[in-house]
Scaffold this motif. Structure first.
Motif, mmCIF file in Angstrom:
data_model
loop_
_atom_site.group_PDB
_atom_site.id
_atom_site.type_symbol
_atom_site.label_atom_id
_atom_site.label_comp_id
_atom_site.label_asym_id
_atom_site.label_seq_id
_atom_site.Cartn_x
_atom_site.Cartn_y
_atom_site.Cartn_z
ATOM 1 N N LEU A 25 0.683 -0.938 0.146
ATOM 2 C CA LEU A 25 0.199 -0.096 -0.101
ATOM 3 C C LEU A 25 1.417 1.099 -0.095
ATOM 4 O O LEU A 25 1.179 2.062 -0.699
ATOM 5 N N ALA A 26 2.493 1.183 1.028
ATOM 6 C CA ALA A 26 2.767 2.291 0.852
ATOM 7 C C ALA A 26 3.703 2.597 -0.110
ATOM 8 O O ALA A 26 3.705 3.734 -1.378
ATOM 9 N N TYR A 27 4.243 1.449 -1.391
ATOM 10 C CA TYR A 27 4.231 1.483 -2.300
ATOM 11 C C TYR A 27 3.267 2.061 -3.808
ATOM 12 O O TYR A 27 4.035 2.737 -4.194
ATOM 13 N N ALA A 28 2.562 1.583 -3.613
ATOM 14 C CA ALA A 28 1.440 2.119 -4.087
ATOM 15 C C ALA A 28 1.084 3.670 -4.379
ATOM 16 O O ALA A 28 1.322 4.107 -5.388
ATOM 17 N N ALA A 29 1.097 4.163 -2.823
ATOM 18 C CA ALA A 29 0.904 4.914 -2.598
ATOM 19 C C ALA A 29 1.921 6.387 -3.088
ATOM 20 O O ALA A 29 1.748 7.709 -3.698
ATOM 21 N N THR A 30 3.143 5.226 -3.126
ATOM 22 C CA THR A 30 4.090 6.273 -3.622
ATOM 23 C C THR A 30 4.665 6.545 -5.549
ATOM 24 O O THR A 30 4.584 7.265 -5.734
ATOM 25 N N LEU A 31 4.229 5.612 -5.673
ATOM 26 C CA LEU A 31 4.179 5.032 -7.301
ATOM 27 C C LEU A 31 3.160 6.402 -7.887
ATOM 28 O O LEU A 31 3.511 6.430 -8.617
ATOM 29 N N LEU A 32 1.846 5.965 -7.006
ATOM 30 C CA LEU A 32 1.281 6.746 -7.915
ATOM 31 C C LEU A 32 0.877 8.349 -7.352
ATOM 32 O O LEU A 32 -0.282 9.422 -8.077
ATOM 33 N N LYS A 33 2.116 9.215 -6.343
ATOM 34 C CA LYS A 33 1.869 10.029 -6.482
ATOM 35 C C LYS A 33 1.085 10.708 -5.436
ATOM 36 O O LYS A 33 0.721 11.466 -4.990
ATOM 37 N N VAL A 34 0.237 9.829 -4.460
ATOM 38 C CA VAL A 34 -0.973 10.157 -3.657
ATOM 39 C C VAL A 34 0.129 10.802 -2.311
ATOM 40 O O VAL A 34 -0.146 11.545 -2.249
ATOM 41 N N ARG A 35 1.183 10.058 -2.088
ATOM 42 C CA ARG A 35 2.037 10.455 -0.987
ATOM 43 C C ARG A 35 3.884 9.660 -0.789
ATOM 44 O O ARG A 35 3.346 8.449 -0.857
#
Length: 258
Positions: free
Chosen positions: A97-107
Motif C-alpha cells: 500500500l505504501a509502495y502504491a501511494a508513492t508510485l501513484l504520487k498520492v504521498r
C-alpha cells in the motif's frame, strides 16, 4: 510504469464456494463486493481479514481510490494476526500500500514501504508461498522507485522460482510480465515477446480480466508487426472500456480509450 498487486491462484483448488465467488468478483475489478463477502469472517479469521485487506490494496493500485478503506482493513488484519507468517503477510500488504501511494504520487511513503517489506522478510520463512509475493514486490520497489533494474531482475527471478514451486499461476503472470519488461528495456525483443505472451496466456486461462488489458498492451509494445500491434491495442482498449476505465493508469497507454 509497472504495477501489480495481490497474488493468488484464482479459483480455490478445493472449489470452495466462497473463494470462487471472491475470485470471480476480484478478477472483474469488483473489489468492494469481493471484500464484502469476506467481511462476516474477518473479525475472527486472520486469513479472511488479510485477504480482505489485500483486496482493498489491489483496488488502490488499479483505481487510485479507496486508500482509507485499505488502511482500515489493514489495521483490522494486523489486529487479528496470530502467527509470524500472518503478521509478515500483513506487513507485506502494508508495504504494498505504501509502495502504491508513492508510485501513484498520492504521498511519498517509500520509507514506510521499505520498513514494512523488511519486517515481512523477517517474519515470513524462506521458501514459504508468501515469500515469493514479497520477493516480487521488493523487485517492484527496486525497479520503479530505486531505478535498479539489476536488483529488480534478481528479485523477480526469486519470485518466479517461488511461484513455480508453489503453483501460483497469477504471480507467474506478473513475474513473466515484469521480467519481460526488463528484457524489452535492454532491447531483448525475443525474450520480451515470450515473457509477455506467457503472462497474457496465464491471465486469460485464469480469467483475470482486470489484468488482461495491461498484458495486451505490454505484448503490443514488443510486437514488430504493425497490424498485430494495432490488434492487441484495440483489444486492450475494448477491455479497458468494458471495465469502466480500470486500471486507471492504463489510460495514458491507450489514447483512443480516453
Amino acid at each position: 510504469m509497472a504495477h501489480t498487486a495481490m497474488s493468488g491462484t484464482g479459483t480455490n483448488p478445493a472449489d470452495d464456494p466462497l473463494q470462487t465467488a471472491v475470485w470471480r468478483l476480484r478478477s472483474r475489478g469488483c473489489w468492494v463486493d469481493a471484500a464484502a463477502l469476506l467481511e462476516p469472517h474477518a473479525a475472527d479469521d486472520p486469513g479472511a481479514a488479510l485477504q480482505r485487506a489485500a483486496l482493498f490494496v489491489e483496488r488502490c493500485l488499479y483505481t487510485e481510490q479507496g486508500w482509507a478503506d485499505a488502511e482500515d482493513a489493514l489495521r483490522a488484519a494486523e489486529a487479528v494476526a496470530q502467527t509470524d507468517e500472518q503478521r509478515g503477510a500483513a506487513a507485506c500488504e502494508r508495504g504494498q500500500l505504501a509502495y502504491a501511494a508513492t508510485l501513484l504520487k498520492v504521498r511519498d511513503r517509500v520509507d514506510e514501504a521499505r520498513s514494512a517489506f523488511g519486517r515481512a522478510a523477517a517474519l515470513i520463512a524462506p521458501g514459504a508461498a508468501r515469500r515469493a509475493v514479497l520477493d516480487f514486490r521488493r523487485g517492484l520497489m527496486a525497479e520503479n522507485l530505486a531505478d535498479s533494474p539489476q536488483a529488480a531482475r534478481a528479485a523477480y527471478r526469486r519470485a518466479h522460482a517461488g511461484a513455480t514451486a508453489h503453483g501460483d499461476a497469477l504471480l507467474l503472470s506478473f513475474t513473466w510480465r515484469h521480467l519481460a519488461g526488463l528484457s524489452l528495456r535492454e532491447g531483448e525483443l525475443k525474450e520480451a515477446r515470450h515473457g509477455f505472451a506467457e503472462s497474457l496466456r496465464l491471465r486469460e486461462e485464469l480469467g483475470y480480466l482486470v489484468g488482461t488489458a495491461p498484458a495486451l498492451v505490454s505484448l503490443a509494445e514488443a510486437e514488430p508487426e504493425p497490424e498485430t500491434k494495432a490488434r492487441l491495442r484495440e483489444e486492450a482498449t475494448r477491455l479497458f472500456r468494458l471495465l469502466g476505465g480500470v486500471p486507471t493508469w492504463l489510460a495514458s497507454a491507450l489514447p483512443a480509450a480516453a
